[in-house]
Design a protein around this motif. Structure first.
Motif, PDB file in Angstrom:
ATOM      1  N   GLU A  93       0.841  -1.203   0.000  1.00 23.91           N
ATOM      2  CA  GLU A  93       0.000   0.000   0.000  1.00 23.91           C
ATOM      3  C   GLU A  93       0.874   1.252   0.000  1.00 23.91           C
ATOM      4  OE1 GLU A  93      -4.258   1.461   1.609  1.00 23.91           O
ATOM      5  OE2 GLU A  93      -3.205  -0.055   2.789  1.00 23.91           O
ATOM      6  N   GLU A  94       2.048   1.157   0.619  1.00 21.65           N
ATOM      7  CA  GLU A  94       2.974   2.297   0.610  1.00 21.65           C
ATOM      8  C   GLU A  94       3.417   2.612  -0.815  1.00 21.65           C
ATOM      9  OE1 GLU A  94       3.137  -0.280   2.676  1.00 21.65           O
ATOM     10  OE2 GLU A  94       2.490   0.784   4.497  1.00 21.65           O
ATOM     11  N   ASP A  95       3.645   1.568  -1.620  1.00 20.26           N
ATOM     12  CA  ASP A  95       4.012   1.779  -3.026  1.00 20.26           C
ATOM     13  C   ASP A  95       2.925   2.563  -3.756  1.00 20.26           C
ATOM     14  OD1 ASP A  95       6.380   0.321  -2.765  1.00 20.26           O
ATOM     15  OD2 ASP A  95       5.390  -1.576  -3.283  1.00 20.26           O
ATOM     16  N   ILE A  96       1.690   2.187  -3.511  1.00 22.43           N
ATOM     17  CA  ILE A  96       0.578   2.852  -4.201  1.00 22.43           C
ATOM     18  C   ILE A  96       0.439   4.299  -3.730  1.00 22.43           C
ATOM     19  CG2 ILE A  96      -1.925   2.836  -4.554  1.00 22.43           C
ATOM     20  CD1 ILE A  96      -1.789  -0.207  -4.363  1.00 22.43           C
ATOM     21  N   LEU A  97       0.523   4.508  -2.427  1.00 25.60           N
ATOM     22  CA  LEU A  97       0.410   5.877  -1.906  1.00 25.60           C
ATOM     23  C   LEU A  97       1.524   6.761  -2.450  1.00 25.60           C
ATOM     24  CD1 LEU A  97      -0.571   5.125   1.806  1.00 25.60           C
ATOM     25  CD2 LEU A  97      -2.072   5.813  -0.090  1.00 25.60           C
TER      26      LEU A  97
ATOM     27  N   ALA B  72     -18.298   3.507  -8.571  1.00 26.32           N
ATOM     28  CA  ALA B  72     -17.101   3.813  -9.353  1.00 26.32           C
ATOM     29  C   ALA B  72     -16.288   2.575  -9.669  1.00 26.32           C
ATOM     30  CB  ALA B  72     -16.232   4.811  -8.599  1.00 26.32           C
ATOM     31  N   VAL B  73     -16.502   1.508  -8.902  1.00 30.55           N
ATOM     32  CA  VAL B  73     -15.614   0.358  -9.005  1.00 30.55           C
ATOM     33  C   VAL B  73     -15.612  -0.262 -10.391  1.00 30.55           C
ATOM     34  CG1 VAL B  73     -15.198  -1.962  -8.152  1.00 30.55           C
ATOM     35  CG2 VAL B  73     -15.797  -0.154  -6.563  1.00 30.55           C
ATOM     36  N   LEU B  74     -16.785  -0.437 -10.977  1.00 31.75           N
ATOM     37  CA  LEU B  74     -16.862  -1.158 -12.235  1.00 31.75           C
ATOM     38  C   LEU B  74     -16.727  -0.261 -13.451  1.00 31.75           C
ATOM     39  CD1 LEU B  74     -19.673  -3.771 -11.576  1.00 31.75           C
ATOM     40  CD2 LEU B  74     -17.226  -4.067 -11.514  1.00 31.75           C
ATOM     41  N   THR B  75     -16.442   1.004 -13.250  1.00 30.64           N
ATOM     42  CA  THR B  75     -16.402   1.908 -14.386  1.00 30.64           C
ATOM     43  C   THR B  75     -15.000   2.351 -14.739  1.00 30.64           C
ATOM     44  OG1 THR B  75     -16.677   3.838 -12.958  1.00 30.64           O
ATOM     45  CG2 THR B  75     -18.684   2.804 -13.807  1.00 30.64           C
ATOM     46  N   LEU B  76     -14.026   1.930 -13.950  1.00 20.62           N
ATOM     47  CA  LEU B  76     -12.660   2.407 -14.185  1.00 20.62           C
ATOM     48  C   LEU B  76     -11.838   1.349 -14.905  1.00 20.62           C
ATOM     49  CD1 LEU B  76     -12.081   4.094 -10.770  1.00 20.62           C
ATOM     50  CD2 LEU B  76     -12.356   5.238 -12.951  1.00 20.62           C
TER      51      LEU B  76
ATOM     52  N   PRO C  70      -7.206  -6.127 -14.091  1.00 17.22           N
ATOM     53  CA  PRO C  70      -6.015  -5.570 -14.743  1.00 17.22           C
ATOM     54  C   PRO C  70      -6.257  -5.316 -16.226  1.00 17.22           C
ATOM     55  CG  PRO C  70      -5.423  -7.449 -13.363  1.00 17.22           C
ATOM     56  CD  PRO C  70      -6.920  -7.412 -13.436  1.00 17.22           C
ATOM     57  N   ALA C  71      -5.781  -4.193 -16.710  1.00 22.91           N
ATOM     58  CA  ALA C  71      -5.912  -3.879 -18.137  1.00 22.91           C
ATOM     59  C   ALA C  71      -5.237  -4.965 -18.954  1.00 22.91           C
ATOM     60  CB  ALA C  71      -5.279  -2.527 -18.435  1.00 22.91           C
ATOM     61  N   GLY C  72      -5.958  -5.493 -19.939  1.00 28.59           N
ATOM     62  CA  GLY C  72      -5.396  -6.539 -20.794  1.00 28.59           C
ATOM     63  C   GLY C  72      -5.524  -7.929 -20.240  1.00 28.59           C
ATOM     64  N   ALA C  73      -6.260  -8.075 -19.124  1.00 30.35           N
ATOM     65  CA  ALA C  73      -6.388  -9.408 -18.529  1.00 30.35           C
ATOM     66  C   ALA C  73      -7.071 -10.384 -19.467  1.00 30.35           C
ATOM     67  CB  ALA C  73      -7.182  -9.327 -17.226  1.00 30.35           C
ATOM     68  N   GLU C  74      -7.963  -9.866 -20.334  1.00 23.55           N
ATOM     69  CA  GLU C  74      -8.695 -10.739 -21.251  1.00 23.55           C
ATOM     70  C   GLU C  74      -7.765 -11.451 -22.219  1.00 23.55           C
ATOM     71  OE1 GLU C  74      -9.211  -7.574 -20.780  1.00 23.55           O
ATOM     72  OE2 GLU C  74     -11.144  -7.414 -19.770  1.00 23.55           O
ATOM     73  N   GLU C  75      -6.605 -10.817 -22.532  1.00 21.43           N
ATOM     74  CA  GLU C  75      -5.696 -11.428 -23.490  1.00 21.43           C
ATOM     75  C   GLU C  75      -4.594 -12.235 -22.827  1.00 21.43           C
ATOM     76  OE1 GLU C  75      -6.488  -7.951 -23.824  1.00 21.43           O
ATOM     77  OE2 GLU C  75      -8.113  -8.645 -25.101  1.00 21.43           O
TER      78      GLU C  75
ATOM     79  N   ARG D 133      -1.146   6.224 -13.639  1.00 26.86           N
ATOM     80  CA  ARG D 133      -2.476   5.613 -13.516  1.00 26.86           C
ATOM     81  C   ARG D 133      -2.572   4.355 -14.379  1.00 26.86           C
ATOM     82  NH1 ARG D 133      -8.064   8.991 -13.410  1.00 26.86           N
ATOM     83  NH2 ARG D 133      -9.437   7.278 -12.830  1.00 26.86           N
ATOM     84  N   SER D 134      -2.046   4.416 -15.596  1.00 34.36           N
ATOM     85  CA  SER D 134      -2.101   3.264 -16.498  1.00 34.36           C
ATOM     86  C   SER D 134      -1.280   2.098 -15.956  1.00 34.36           C
ATOM     87  CB  SER D 134      -1.602   3.653 -17.894  1.00 34.36           C
ATOM     88  OG  SER D 134      -2.447   4.608 -18.481  1.00 34.36           O
ATOM     89  N   TYR D 135      -0.128   2.417 -15.384  1.00 32.07           N
ATOM     90  CA  TYR D 135       0.723   1.380 -14.810  1.00 32.07           C
ATOM     91  C   TYR D 135      -0.024   0.639 -13.695  1.00 32.07           C
ATOM     92  CZ  TYR D 135       4.206  -0.727 -11.743  1.00 32.07           C
ATOM     93  OH  TYR D 135       4.897  -1.600 -10.933  1.00 32.07           O
ATOM     94  N   LEU D 136      -0.649   1.401 -12.804  1.00 30.03           N
ATOM     95  CA  LEU D 136      -1.373   0.775 -11.700  1.00 30.03           C
ATOM     96  C   LEU D 136      -2.581  -0.016 -12.206  1.00 30.03           C
ATOM     97  CD1 LEU D 136      -1.177   3.585  -8.990  1.00 30.03           C
ATOM     98  CD2 LEU D 136       0.060   1.404  -9.026  1.00 30.03           C
ATOM     99  N   THR D 137      -3.253   0.513 -13.219  1.00 27.76           N
ATOM    100  CA  THR D 137      -4.395  -0.209 -13.782  1.00 27.76           C
ATOM    101  C   THR D 137      -3.946  -1.543 -14.363  1.00 27.76           C
ATOM    102  OG1 THR D 137      -5.527   1.870 -14.304  1.00 27.76           O
ATOM    103  CG2 THR D 137      -6.300  -0.106 -15.436  1.00 27.76           C
ATOM    104  N   SER D 138      -2.781  -1.567 -14.979  1.00 29.46           N
ATOM    105  CA  SER D 138      -2.260  -2.823 -15.537  1.00 29.46           C
ATOM    106  C   SER D 138      -1.961  -3.836 -14.445  1.00 29.46           C
ATOM    107  CB  SER D 138      -0.993  -2.555 -16.354  1.00 29.46           C
ATOM    108  OG  SER D 138       0.105  -2.233 -15.510  1.00 29.46           O
ATOM    109  N   LYS D 139      -1.780  -3.335 -13.226  1.00 33.64           N
ATOM    110  CA  LYS D 139      -1.505  -4.196 -12.076  1.00 33.64           C
ATOM    111  C   LYS D 139      -2.779  -4.557 -11.315  1.00 33.64           C
ATOM    112  CE  LYS D 139       3.092  -4.493 -11.824  1.00 33.64           C
ATOM    113  NZ  LYS D 139       3.813  -5.781 -11.656  1.00 33.64           N
ATOM    114  N   GLY D 140      -3.932  -4.063 -11.779  1.00 33.34           N
ATOM    115  CA  GLY D 140      -5.192  -4.356 -11.090  1.00 33.34           C
ATOM    116  C   GLY D 140      -5.515  -3.377  -9.990  1.00 33.34           C
ATOM    117  N   ILE D 141      -4.951  -2.171 -10.085  1.00 35.10           N
ATOM    118  CA  ILE D 141      -5.200  -1.122  -9.085  1.00 35.10           C
ATOM    119  C   ILE D 141      -5.786   0.092  -9.805  1.00 35.10           C
ATOM    120  CG2 ILE D 141      -4.210   0.367  -7.315  1.00 35.10           C
ATOM    121  CD1 ILE D 141      -4.029  -2.619  -6.638  1.00 35.10           C
TER     122      ILE D 141
END
Length: 552
Positions: free
Chosen positions: A462-466, A548-552, A512-517, A488-496
């Motif tokens: 959590e410290e990394d994210i903060l 907001a959870v399912l829209t990001l 995570p972004a790209g999880a479908e592939e 933001r994109s980096y964290l999204t790729s990690k599921g955050i």
């Protein structure tokens, strides 16, 4: 006896190959037996699929008002157990006992209610020997050199109706296929009721010499012990239809001609790359391996996202979606709890007896949720439709009401919204409870657990994210929006997922972004009659925390 509802409950009967109205042998009571695990290793998610499916059945029968006696056995005496114990230099019963306990831990994590009885083979040798003796006395079994074989008969004098469950004919049972060739057998399809002890193996005394039971006889003996020779439901995975359940029917009928089970139920496989997940193949994932990274509720949601009789293909991306759905559910419930707490004086007015009617939308949603829930559950336990349709509509409306409560409202209108929130939230909880998705932990605790799992998957603290939130805030302050978007994109790729709420930025788990592939050979599992949960709808474009959870 409690009043029983749900006279239209239908279940698919493997014996008749059709859905049938459920009518128990004894009004108001249900006797149910489900084949349990062979306890020589940690259980995999194929096991989870079976026991979650029958837990849903157990819960729904209780919800309908039935008094249910649920029996699920442990096979703690078996070739695989002996082999593993020898490899580890461990006593076979000690090893199987250890894995029985590990299995129970997994079931508790998955919120499977404990059955009324959980018998073990090693504790029921008397009942097993007695049943074998009856079968021999009735001329449907014969001893050979310390072994005892069940006789399926020699054409044209075959055992009556052998093959009726699986649809197999006697000529389908060719020597060497599934059944080991043994010249001592009268028919190559004959199967072992009792196995003579080999040197160094665990054994029990019997009229035919020291040995141990064959696989099939144990369930016949234990089901008869706890439920009598006639009971309502026998369940298990589709792989048990033949030979296990077919042989159970033959044994039980041979020992007691009046033996009968009304409904046979079987769940579909969990597959990996469209091949059945199995320990023997080595393509399995244990429950522990999955729940190390994903909340057990997410695994349960994933397994219920496909109808229990259909195969479900193991997919990381689908479990990610289920994890996000669980977060969305619990964030919505926590938001409701917080909103009512913030308006505690008004909420006390609502609960104090003075009636403020809920909104028309809320009343309709409650009615629709109840109706849809009972209709789909009574139709052979169609959980995917509930998760993806009516429940989602209820959660969307809860978030809409939460948004409305943030506005300046007249007291009667606000009270009406609070009443709507209280009533609809209760109905959602009731549905989740029957589905086994309502945790005994607080909403806040479950959300915390989900976030901890997300951090573990992302390999971040959590410290990394903060720290990255601070970096992003500084970048935006300096109008370096490219850098802000990169973070933001980096964290999204990690599921955050990062969310800007007023002047603050908070984080939530996300797919995570790209999880479908991630693995294109694995197909996402969708309900046969519905889509995966979509983003909540709001009337004013403002999102609550949960929305907001399912829209990001």
């Amino acid at each position: 006896m409690a009043e029983v509802r749900g006279s239209d409950f239908q279940i698919y009967n493997t014996m008749t190959k059709q859905k049938e109205k459920f009518v128990p042998l004894v009004p108001g009571k249900v006797a149910m037996y489900v084949c349990g695990v062979t306890s020589y290793d940690f259980s995999h998610i194929g096991h989870a699929r079976a026991y979650v499916a029958f837990d849903v059945l157990f819960r729904y029968l209780k919800h309908l008002g039935y008094e249910v006696k649920y029996v699920r056995n442990f096979t703690d005496v078996d070739d695989k157990i002996i082999k593993r114990a020898n490899e580890l230099g461990e006593d076979p019963l000690a090893l199987s006992g250890r894995f029985c306990q590990e299995f129970l831990i997994d079931m508790a994590d998955l919120q499977c209610l404990p059955p009324n009885e959980q018998p073990r083979v090693s504790d029921h040798m008397d009942q097993i020997r007695d049943m074998i003796s009856k079968i021999i006395d009735n001329n449907w079994a014969y001893p050979v050199d310390g072994d005892v074989y069940f006789s399926v008969g020699i054409p044209p004098n075959n055992f009556p109706n052998y093959g009726r469950l699986s649809g197999r004919k006697p000529e389908d049972n060719r020597a060497g296929e599934r059944i080991a060739i043994d010249s001592r057998k009268r028919n190559p399809a004959d199967f072992a009721l009792w196995k003579a002890a080999k040197p160094g193996e665990i054994s029990w005394e019997s009229p035919w010499g020291p040995g141990r039971p064959g696989w099939h006889i144990e369930c016949s003996a234990m089901s008869a012990t706890y439920l009598t020779e006639k009971f309502d439901i026998h369940g298990g995975g589709m792989d048990l239809i033949f030979p296990h359940h077919e042989n159970e029917i033959a044994q039980s009928s041979a020992a007691c001609p009046n033996s009968n089970i009304t409904y046979w139920m079987h769940n579909g496989f969990v597959t990996a790359n469209d091949e059945k997940m199995s320990k023997s193949i080595g393509n399995f994932f244990t429950i522990r391996e999955v729940t190390k990274l994903y909340h057990p509720l997410a695994l349960r949601h994933f397994l219920m996202g496909t109808h229990y009789r259909s195969p479900v293909n193991y997919s990381i991306s689908q479990i990610e979606i289920s994890s996000e759905s669980i977060f969305y559910i619990y964030q919505t419930l926590e938001d409701c709890e917080s909103a009512v707490a913030q308006e505690k004086d008004l909420a006390a007015t609502v609960s104090g007896g003075k009636k403020y009617p809920s909104t028309a939308d809320a009343q309709k949603c409650i009615t629709d949720l109840k109706t849809h829930f009972e209709k789909k559950m009574s139709d052979d336990l169609h959980t995917p439709s509930i998760l993806n349709d009516a429940l989602q509509e209820a959660l969307r409306l809860l978030n809409k009401i939460l948004s409305m409560l943030k506005k300046k409202l007249q007291k009667p209108q606000k009270l009406s919204y609070i009443q709507s929130l209280v009533e609809l939230e209760k109905e959602v909880r009731d549905v989740l409870d029957v589905l086994g998705l309502l945790s005994s932990s607080t909403y806040t605790e479950v959300l915390k657990q989900l976030k901890e799992k997300a951090l573990k998957r992302a390999e971040l603290s959590e410290e990394d994210i903060l720290q990255r939130i601070e970096e992003r805030a500084l970048a935006r302050k300096n109008k370096d929006f490219l850098r802000g978007d990169q973070i933001r994109s980096y964290l999204t790729s990690k599921g955050i997922a990062l969310m800007d709420v007023g002047k603050d930025t908070i984080w939530r788990p996300c797919v995570p972004a790209g999880a479908e592939e991630e693995n294109p050979t694995q197909t996402l599992v969708k309900a046969s009659d519905g889509q995966l949960p979509g983003p909540p709808d709001t009337s004013d474009g403002q999102l609550s925390k949960s929305a907001a959870v399912l829209t990001l």
